[in-house]
Design a protein around this motif. Structure first.
Motif, mmCIF file in Angstrom:
data_model
loop_
_atom_site.group_PDB
_atom_site.id
_atom_site.type_symbol
_atom_site.label_atom_id
_atom_site.label_comp_id
_atom_site.label_asym_id
_atom_site.label_seq_id
_atom_site.Cartn_x
_atom_site.Cartn_y
_atom_site.Cartn_z
ATOM 1 N N UNK A 246 -24.416 6.697 1.519
ATOM 2 C CA UNK A 246 -24.587 5.357 0.337
ATOM 3 C C UNK A 246 -26.231 4.881 1.062
ATOM 4 N N UNK A 247 -26.778 4.442 -0.140
ATOM 5 C CA UNK A 247 -28.448 4.182 -0.078
ATOM 6 C C UNK A 247 -28.029 2.696 0.311
ATOM 7 N N UNK A 248 -29.450 2.174 1.431
ATOM 8 C CA UNK A 248 -30.175 1.150 1.632
ATOM 9 C C UNK A 248 -29.844 0.196 0.963
ATOM 10 N N UNK A 249 -30.585 -0.207 -0.995
ATOM 11 C CA UNK A 249 -30.082 -0.308 -1.537
ATOM 12 C C UNK A 249 -29.300 -1.002 -1.975
ATOM 13 N N UNK A 250 -28.688 -2.618 -1.761
ATOM 14 C CA UNK A 250 -27.576 -3.246 -2.801
ATOM 15 C C UNK A 250 -27.885 -3.617 -3.845
ATOM 16 N N UNK A 251 -26.764 -2.665 -4.050
ATOM 17 C CA UNK A 251 -26.615 -3.171 -6.033
ATOM 18 C C UNK A 251 -24.849 -3.511 -5.644
ATOM 19 N N UNK A 252 -24.526 -4.838 -6.127
ATOM 20 C CA UNK A 252 -23.120 -5.149 -6.685
ATOM 21 C C UNK A 252 -23.178 -5.507 -7.778
ATOM 22 N N UNK A 253 -22.100 -5.029 -8.146
ATOM 23 C CA UNK A 253 -20.940 -5.371 -9.354
ATOM 24 C C UNK A 253 -19.937 -6.009 -8.731
ATOM 25 N N UNK A 254 -19.195 -6.654 -9.584
ATOM 26 C CA UNK A 254 -18.195 -7.073 -10.107
ATOM 27 C C UNK A 254 -17.267 -6.489 -10.724
ATOM 28 N N UNK A 255 -16.239 -5.996 -10.218
ATOM 29 C CA UNK A 255 -15.283 -5.041 -10.782
ATOM 30 C C UNK A 255 -13.567 -5.677 -11.008
ATOM 31 N N UNK A 256 -14.023 -5.809 -12.277
ATOM 32 C CA UNK A 256 -12.261 -6.634 -13.201
ATOM 33 C C UNK A 256 -11.715 -5.579 -13.450
ATOM 34 N N UNK A 257 -10.278 -5.465 -13.791
ATOM 35 C CA UNK A 257 -8.942 -4.874 -14.388
ATOM 36 C C UNK A 257 -7.636 -5.928 -14.443
ATOM 37 N N UNK A 258 -7.918 -6.462 -16.076
ATOM 38 C CA UNK A 258 -7.172 -7.297 -16.589
ATOM 39 C C UNK A 258 -6.384 -6.512 -17.205
ATOM 40 N N UNK A 259 -5.336 -7.926 -18.193
ATOM 41 C CA UNK A 259 -4.511 -7.210 -18.921
ATOM 42 C C UNK A 259 -4.510 -8.575 -20.631
ATOM 43 N N UNK A 260 -4.477 -8.105 -21.517
ATOM 44 C CA UNK A 260 -4.224 -9.422 -22.592
ATOM 45 C C UNK A 260 -3.461 -8.610 -23.365
ATOM 46 N N UNK A 261 -2.391 -8.865 -23.630
ATOM 47 C CA UNK A 261 -0.693 -7.899 -23.847
ATOM 48 C C UNK A 261 -0.953 -7.015 -22.986
ATOM 49 N N UNK A 262 -0.579 -6.093 -24.166
ATOM 50 C CA UNK A 262 0.077 -4.851 -23.192
ATOM 51 C C UNK A 262 -1.330 -4.214 -23.233
ATOM 52 N N UNK A 263 -2.670 -4.613 -23.402
ATOM 53 C CA UNK A 263 -4.039 -3.750 -23.127
ATOM 54 C C UNK A 263 -4.588 -3.634 -21.926
ATOM 55 N N UNK A 264 -4.732 -2.667 -21.634
ATOM 56 C CA UNK A 264 -5.079 -3.460 -19.904
ATOM 57 C C UNK A 264 -6.946 -2.681 -19.572
ATOM 58 N N UNK A 265 -7.529 -3.795 -20.254
ATOM 59 C CA UNK A 265 -8.746 -3.327 -19.640
ATOM 60 C C UNK A 265 -9.781 -3.678 -18.330
ATOM 61 N N UNK A 266 -10.689 -2.681 -18.222
ATOM 62 C CA UNK A 266 -11.174 -2.627 -16.850
ATOM 63 C C UNK A 266 -12.889 -2.724 -17.323
ATOM 64 N N UNK A 267 -13.781 -3.513 -16.097
ATOM 65 C CA UNK A 267 -14.854 -3.135 -16.338
ATOM 66 C C UNK A 267 -15.733 -3.212 -15.125
ATOM 67 N N UNK A 268 -17.212 -3.314 -15.327
ATOM 68 C CA UNK A 268 -17.739 -3.797 -13.740
ATOM 69 C C UNK A 268 -19.232 -4.446 -14.238
ATOM 70 N N UNK A 269 -19.042 -5.406 -13.853
ATOM 71 C CA UNK A 269 -20.604 -6.288 -14.871
ATOM 72 C C UNK A 269 -21.493 -6.687 -13.427
#
Ligand code: AMP
Length: 269
Positions: A246-269
């Motif tokens: 990994x490099x030294x520059x920190x680059x944070x992301x918020x990772x999420x996985x959640x369900x709406x009904x039976x649909x599983x969605x993922x994202x990173x922001x």
């Protein structure tokens, strides 16, 4: 655009291609896919797209059965996008002897989605490797929307196929902020609005979360209040640290996985 359903026919055309960009997809083509295609067309002489819903990488039957299948529409969109080759294989051509369960992938696959989808990333890497062996691309285009997948595939290819370059493409989002995804087609209007609110909530609180000024639990509770019944995970991670080196520059992301009904969605922001 030439369409191939059989490997042998495809090979006749691409055997001598030395500068081929490969865009793997599971169809239900959207603007996220089109961004990958555009980058490939900009960087490579020829662009090959695959549409293959890889059953092996699904953990739940309902997810596989309900996965959007709109092949005719996809073909029309890809024709308009002026790609060179479209390969739509049948499973028996991809897995003549079944899946490769012994594939060795980065331990990063044990985190995030890996905790909730056992075997998923091995199946993804397996199918990509099968396509690599058929297509012999110079470059592969993958989306940051699936950041964990991108890092795992990148790691595997760097180790095993040094001559092939993985090109990462930024996440394409709808006007409401929701990342384009084939699974969005399964959402109701109300669910889409919730998804948009989740995106904004995370984006607006990202700095505070990263600086630990507010606990992640607070955001989690707000997401539940929006009507989400199940969150697999919501975590802050340094993207550069996902796998070494990994490099030294920190680059944070918020990772999420959640369900709406039976649909599983993922994202990173
Ligand atoms: P899929 O058809 O969902 O397997 O996705 C095929 C490729 O498109 C993967 O490399 C994904 O990461 C990428 N992709 C999917 N959605 C997006 C998006 N919204 N923005 C950028 N790339 C995406």
């Amino acid at each position: 655009m030439k369409i191939f359903y059989k490997k042998d026919n495809l090979l006749k055309y691409i055997l001598n291609e030395k500068d081929l960009g490969f865009v793997p997809t599971m169809g239900a083509i959207h603007k996220g896919h089109l961004n990958l295609i555009k980058k490939s067309k900009d960087q490579c002489k020829k662009t090959l797209v695959t549409i293959y819903i890889n059953k092996q990488q699904f953990n739940k039957k309902i997810d596989f059965l309900k996965y959007p299948k709109v092949l005719n529409k996809d073909i029309a969109i890809l024709k308009k996008a002026k790609i060179d080759y479209l390969y739509i294989p049948k499973s028996k051509e991809i897995y003549p002897k079944g899946a490769n369960k012994n594939i060795k992938i980065s331990s990063f696959s044990n985190k995030l989605c890996g905790r909730f989808r056992p075997g998923h990333f091995k199946a993804v890497v397996d199918v990509i490797e099968r396509f690599i062996k058929i297509i012999s691309p110079k470059k592969i285009y993958l989306g940051e929307k699936d950041m964990q997948q991108l890092k795992i595939v990148e790691h595997y290819i760097k180790k095993n196929y040094k001559h092939i370059k993985v090109v990462a493409c930024k996440t394409a989002r709808e006007k409401n902020g929701v990342a384009y995804s084939s699974r969005n087609k399964l959402l109701s209007v109300k669910q889409m609005k919730i998804s948009s609110k989740i995106y904004r909530l995370i984006l607006n609180n990202k700095q505070k979360l990263v600086k630990r000024k507010i606990p992640i639990k607070l955001i989690k509770n707000k997401i539940f209040k929006l009507g989400v019944k199940k969150i697999d995970y919501i975590e802050i991670l340094d993207v550069n640290n996902l796998i070494k080196p990994y490099t030294k520059n920190k680059k944070y992301k918020i990772f999420i996985a959640y369900y709406l009904g039976f649909v599983r969605l993922i994202d990173n922001i």
